[in-house]
Design an enzyme around this catalytic site. Structure first.
Site, PDB file in Angstrom:
ATOM      1  N   ASP A   1       7.917  -5.759  -1.076  1.00  0.00           N
ATOM      2  CA  ASP A   1       7.585  -4.618  -1.953  1.00  0.00           C
ATOM      3  C   ASP A   1       7.526  -3.354  -1.090  1.00  0.00           C
ATOM      4  O   ASP A   1       7.544  -3.423   0.138  1.00  0.00           O
ATOM      5  CB  ASP A   1       6.210  -4.854  -2.613  1.00  0.00           C
TER       6      ASP A   1
ATOM      7  N   ASP B   1       4.873  -1.389  -1.093  1.00  0.00           N
ATOM      8  CA  ASP B   1       3.450  -1.043  -1.200  1.00  0.00           C
ATOM      9  C   ASP B   1       3.294  -0.069  -2.383  1.00  0.00           C
ATOM     10  O   ASP B   1       3.772  -0.377  -3.471  1.00  0.00           O
ATOM     11  CB  ASP B   1       2.937  -0.496   0.135  1.00  0.00           C
TER      12      ASP B   1
END
Ligand SMILES: CSC[C@H]1O[C@H](OP(=O)(O)O)[C@H](O)[C@@H]1O
Ligand SMILES: Nc1ncnc2[nH]cnc12
Length: 290
Positions: free
Chosen positions: A212, A214
């Site tokens: 991801d 974040d």
């Protein structure tokens, strides 16, 4: 049970290794309590390895609750000299995309509630930690990844892993702060493990699987567990192939690691002054120096 020279610590989404054969569950009593789960000892293409699910096979331990000391002690007790740690991480840099693999070579410590030393109770030691990841082991991991030529996966050699306490993910300000510090990826587990492995004179390297961005990236949704697990599922087979190829290389040509002698000049307390109970507790770490 001894002479298992390679340990694999599986993080989020990597709770077992499908390719392991002749498996045996081994429970090790440690002076630091139980490990996260039983060690799964088996063979990978003939090489003996021990697999440990960091958060337990049912993921019941928070990053703060993982018994890092027991885990590293147990791996040391069965003879482990190299630890490959597979971990999910958030990316703090545009060029590190979800599904990429990163081999960090530095850490920034943002943990608050971890005991990350075996020492104390009458014995003082200060290990060198300027290079927290074993470069020789990371090189083998990197070579294994490159040679596999995995579609969709870009390898990033080097980078800084910011280790936060969790369990909540970062705020936007924190995420931007870590970016301004030069952080490459963020996770919640690898720093205490790397420190303890160094104290136990075990070479340690992280295989970070980016899942991801974040919460800092304007064009991507903020991290969720669903996002992490979805991307880990897409990457789990790749991670296992990398581990398998790395184990084959390590077995064929075990690298020399400075980590294997990390305590040589680190212990300050004369060993004849160390309380007997402490000496006994740390026996497997102190053995070469007694
Ligand atoms: C699954 S959400 C966040 C969780 O995932 C990472 O764990 P690991 O390093 O064991 O793969 C991260 O550090 C958090 O603990
Ligand atoms: N964004 C993130 N922050 C902390 N740990 C993570 N593990 C995977 N993604 C993460």
């Amino acid at each position: 049970m001894a002479d298992v020279s390679i340990g694999i610590i599986g993080g989020s989404g990597l709770y077992k290794m499908a390719a392991l054969q002749n498996v045996e569950e081994v429970t090790i009593d440690t002076p630091f309590g139980p490990t996260s789960d039983a060690l799964i000892v088996g063979t990978l293409d003939g090489a003996k390895v021990a697999f440990l699910a960091r958060h337990g096979r049912n993921h019941h331990l928070l990053p703060t609750e993982v018994p890092y000391r027991a885990n590293i002690y147990a791996l040391k007790a069965i003879g482990v000299k190299y630890i490959i740690s597979a971990s999910a991480v958030g990316s703090l840099q545009e060029e590190v995309k979800p599904l990429d693999m990163v081999l960090p070579d530095q850490f920034i410590d943002r943990t608050r509630s971890r005991v990350s030393t075996f020492f104390g109770d009458g014995i003082v030691a200060h290990i060198g930690f300027a290079d927290p990841i074993c470069p020789a082991l990371a090189q083998v991991l990197g070579d294994a990844i490159s040679e596999l030529n995995l579609p969709e996966v870009t390898l990033h050699r080097g980078g800084t892993y910011v280790c936060m306490e969790g369990p909540a993910f970062s705020t936007l300000s924190e995420s931007n702060l870590y970016r301004s510090w030069g952080g490459t990826v963020i996770g919640m587990t690898n720093l205490p493990e790397a420190k303890l492995a160094r104290e136990a004179e075990i070479a340690y390297a992280t295989l970070a699987l980016a899942t991801d961005y974040d919460c800092w990236h304007p064009e991507h949704d903020s991290v969720t567990v669903e996002m992490i697990i979805g991307n880990l599922h897409r990457n789990a087979a790749n991670a296992q192939s990398v581990i398998q190829a790395t184990v084959a290389k390590l077995t064929a040509n075990p690298p020399v690691s400075k980590a294997h002698k990390a305590l040589r000049h680190a212990i300050l307390t004369p060993l004849d002054q160390v309380p007997a109970a402490t000496k006994e507790k740390l026996g497997i770490l102190l053995k070469p120096y007694l």
